[in-house]
Design a protein around this motif. Structure first.
Motif, PDB file in Angstrom:
ATOM      1  N   ILE A 174       0.815  -1.203   0.000  1.00 49.56           N
ATOM      2  CA  ILE A 174       0.000   0.000   0.000  1.00 49.56           C
ATOM      3  C   ILE A 174       0.855   1.261   0.000  1.00 49.56           C
ATOM      4  O   ILE A 174       2.032   1.245   0.366  1.00 49.56           O
ATOM      5  CB  ILE A 174      -0.959   0.041   1.209  1.00 49.56           C
ATOM      6  N   ASP A 175       0.248   2.364  -0.435  1.00 53.29           N
ATOM      7  CA  ASP A 175       0.754   3.708  -0.178  1.00 53.29           C
ATOM      8  C   ASP A 175      -0.170   4.342   0.849  1.00 53.29           C
ATOM      9  O   ASP A 175      -1.357   4.573   0.563  1.00 53.29           O
ATOM     10  CB  ASP A 175       0.736   4.572  -1.450  1.00 53.29           C
ATOM     11  N   GLY A 176       0.330   4.584   2.048  1.00 55.40           N
ATOM     12  CA  GLY A 176      -0.479   5.228   3.073  1.00 55.40           C
ATOM     13  C   GLY A 176      -0.358   6.739   2.997  1.00 55.40           C
ATOM     14  O   GLY A 176       0.307   7.293   2.108  1.00 55.40           O
ATOM     15  N   PRO A 177      -0.997   7.447   3.923  1.00 54.18           N
ATOM     16  CA  PRO A 177      -0.912   8.911   3.943  1.00 54.18           C
ATOM     17  C   PRO A 177       0.545   9.386   3.985  1.00 54.18           C
ATOM     18  O   PRO A 177       1.352   8.894   4.770  1.00 54.18           O
ATOM     19  CB  PRO A 177      -1.651   9.282   5.235  1.00 54.18           C
ATOM     20  N   GLY A 178       0.873  10.333   3.100  1.00 51.96           N
ATOM     21  CA  GLY A 178       2.230  10.862   3.037  1.00 51.96           C
ATOM     22  C   GLY A 178       3.204   9.994   2.276  1.00 51.96           C
ATOM     23  O   GLY A 178       4.402  10.297   2.239  1.00 51.96           O
ATOM     24  N   ASP A 191      -0.831   7.918  13.645  1.00 46.62           N
ATOM     25  CA  ASP A 191      -1.782   6.855  13.975  1.00 46.62           C
ATOM     26  C   ASP A 191      -2.113   6.032  12.730  1.00 46.62           C
ATOM     27  O   ASP A 191      -3.248   5.996  12.264  1.00 46.62           O
ATOM     28  CB  ASP A 191      -3.035   7.431  14.616  1.00 46.62           C
ATOM     29  N   TYR A 192      -1.108   5.361  12.229  1.00 48.29           N
ATOM     30  CA  TYR A 192      -1.223   4.625  10.965  1.00 48.29           C
ATOM     31  C   TYR A 192      -2.200   3.458  11.063  1.00 48.29           C
ATOM     32  O   TYR A 192      -2.618   2.896  10.053  1.00 48.29           O
ATOM     33  CB  TYR A 192       0.169   4.117  10.574  1.00 48.29           C
ATOM     34  N   GLU A 193      -2.582   3.115  12.297  1.00 43.54           N
ATOM     35  CA  GLU A 193      -3.586   2.059  12.435  1.00 43.54           C
ATOM     36  C   GLU A 193      -4.928   2.461  11.835  1.00 43.54           C
ATOM     37  O   GLU A 193      -5.747   1.595  11.492  1.00 43.54           O
ATOM     38  CB  GLU A 193      -3.767   1.687  13.907  1.00 43.54           C
ATOM     39  N   ILE A 229       0.510  -0.436  14.949  1.00 44.95           N
ATOM     40  CA  ILE A 229      -0.623  -1.061  14.260  1.00 44.95           C
ATOM     41  C   ILE A 229      -0.996  -2.367  14.945  1.00 44.95           C
ATOM     42  O   ILE A 229      -2.180  -2.667  15.156  1.00 44.95           O
ATOM     43  CB  ILE A 229      -0.271  -1.301  12.783  1.00 44.95           C
ATOM     44  N   ALA A 230       0.014  -3.160  15.311  1.00 43.93           N
ATOM     45  CA  ALA A 230      -0.251  -4.444  15.951  1.00 43.93           C
ATOM     46  C   ALA A 230      -0.946  -4.275  17.298  1.00 43.93           C
ATOM     47  O   ALA A 230      -1.741  -5.141  17.700  1.00 43.93           O
ATOM     48  CB  ALA A 230       1.055  -5.219  16.125  1.00 43.93           C
ATOM     49  N   VAL A 231      -0.671  -3.177  17.989  1.00 44.78           N
ATOM     50  CA  VAL A 231      -1.330  -2.910  19.267  1.00 44.78           C
ATOM     51  C   VAL A 231      -2.806  -2.582  19.064  1.00 44.78           C
ATOM     52  O   VAL A 231      -3.692  -3.094  19.765  1.00 44.78           O
ATOM     53  CB  VAL A 231      -0.623  -1.767  20.021  1.00 44.78           C
TER      54      VAL A 231
END
Length: 354
Positions: A174-178, A191-193, A229-231
């Motif tokens: 994926i390409d996430g924000p930014g 907060d990439y989750e 993210i895992a949390v």
């Protein structure tokens, strides 16, 4: 030796990364040997990309689709490494990145297994662009979400995907924000989750993926995101963090100038002070100690970007659910010793998604 320290920094720091992720060593030598000024970096690599794209078009015209996919991938990765830190000329960066996306897409139907471009609904009418690949002959395979870093993109994660595919796991890069296609409109977010929640919601709608067996791998800045993210995302069964920082803001002034400039640009900041202030949120303190998901932490003791002490702190604070692989001879992302960790990390993930 180039007179521009930025070129020498790129050569000294990133040669193993270029080779590990698809650049031919001969191309690297040929392109960098002629460069004296950083302003010429993107155009020189773009010319290299255009050469490979032309070879791809010739192969495609003759029906040699396997060769075409290889040439188009080489073209895409050359354009990517031309623009990956070229933030001082955003228009030139944007033009090169459009070639990355276009040429990788031209290769996608001819990969084995092929790749599928997907657009995942996100906030405020935006979509998260992603590349889905599934192992040949698999029915509802487990899947690993691939998260890039500050200056990487989903297309650069192609070789990571190959390792998982060979072991019967699908991948979604994926390409996430930014990042990648979204870096031009959206800033990085700590907060990439949140975007990952949208990604997993989307995967749950697909009958060709086992959304009950999901893993995640993050590289560099993505390696910082992975434990968080895992949390906060309990639907993940396992996560891998490769060379992720614990506290991003604390080391800003020791980052190479190109990395500092990229952080300023991709947090949508106007200067270093503003970027440092925003990066204070990119901190695992008080978060990683809540981890209950298996986490593999991979780091190199020769990492000049994120100190190896941060990996030790990550491992210590994560507790018994985390495992640390520290390589004495590894650089940032351990790109100089990929044979020591890439096959093995894919094996680790397969065991946890079995």
């Amino acid at each position: 030796m180039p007179t521009d320290e930025r070129i020498q920094t790129a050569i000294n720091n990133w040669l193993p990364r270029f080779i590990a992720n698809g650049i031919d060593f001969n191309d690297f030598q040929r392109v960098t040997a002629t460069l004296e000024h950083w302003d010429d970096w993107c155009s020189a690599w773009s010319a290299c990309g255009a050469l490979h794209a032309q070879l791809g078009e010739q192969a495609e015209a003759h029906g040699h689709f396997e060769s075409a996919s290889e040439h188009y991938f080489q073209a895409a990765i050359a354009y990517h490494f031309g623009k990956y830190l070229f933030v001082h000329r955003p228009e030139e960066l944007y033009t090169a990145h459009t070639h990355v996306v276009e040429l990788y897409q031209r290769a996608m139907p001819h990969f084995a297994p092929l790749a599928e471009r997907v657009s995942i609904p996100y906030e405020n009418g935006e979509t998260i662009p992603a590349v889905l690949r599934k192992p040949l002959g698999a029915t509802q395979p487990p899947l690993v979400i691939l998260v890039p870093g500050l200056d990487s993109v989903k297309e650069e994660l192609h070789n990571y995907s190959e390792d998982f595919l060979r072991r019967g796991m699908a991948t979604l890069a994926i390409d996430g924000p930014g990042q990648g296609e979204l870096e031009f409109r959206l800033p990085l977010r700590h907060d990439y989750e949140v975007p990952i929640r949208y990604v997993i919601d989307y995967l749950a709608t697909r009958s060709d993926i086992d959304s009950q067996r999901l893993g995640l791998l993050g590289v560099s800045l993505g390696g910082h995101f992975a434990p968080r993210i895992a949390v906060f995302e309990p639907r993940l069964k396992a996560a891998i963090s490769i060379s992720g920082a614990y506290h991003l803001h604390e080391h800003f002034t020791r980052y190479p100038s190109l990395t500092q400039a990229a952080f300023i640009a991709r947090t949508k900041s106007s200067n270093s002070a503003e970027a440092i202030a925003k990066l204070q949120q990119f901190d695992l303190t008080g978060v990683i100690n809540q981890l209950h998901t298996p986490l593999l932490i991979i780091a190199g003791r020769k990492d000049r970007l994120f100190p190896p002490e941060e990996a030790y702190q990550m491992h210590r604070d994560a507790g018994a659910t985390a495992e640390l692989w520290m390589f004495d001879d590894g650089n940032h992302v351990c790109n100089n010793i990929i044979y020591k960790h890439r096959p093995q990390q894919a094996d680790w993930m397969r065991q946890h998604l079995a």
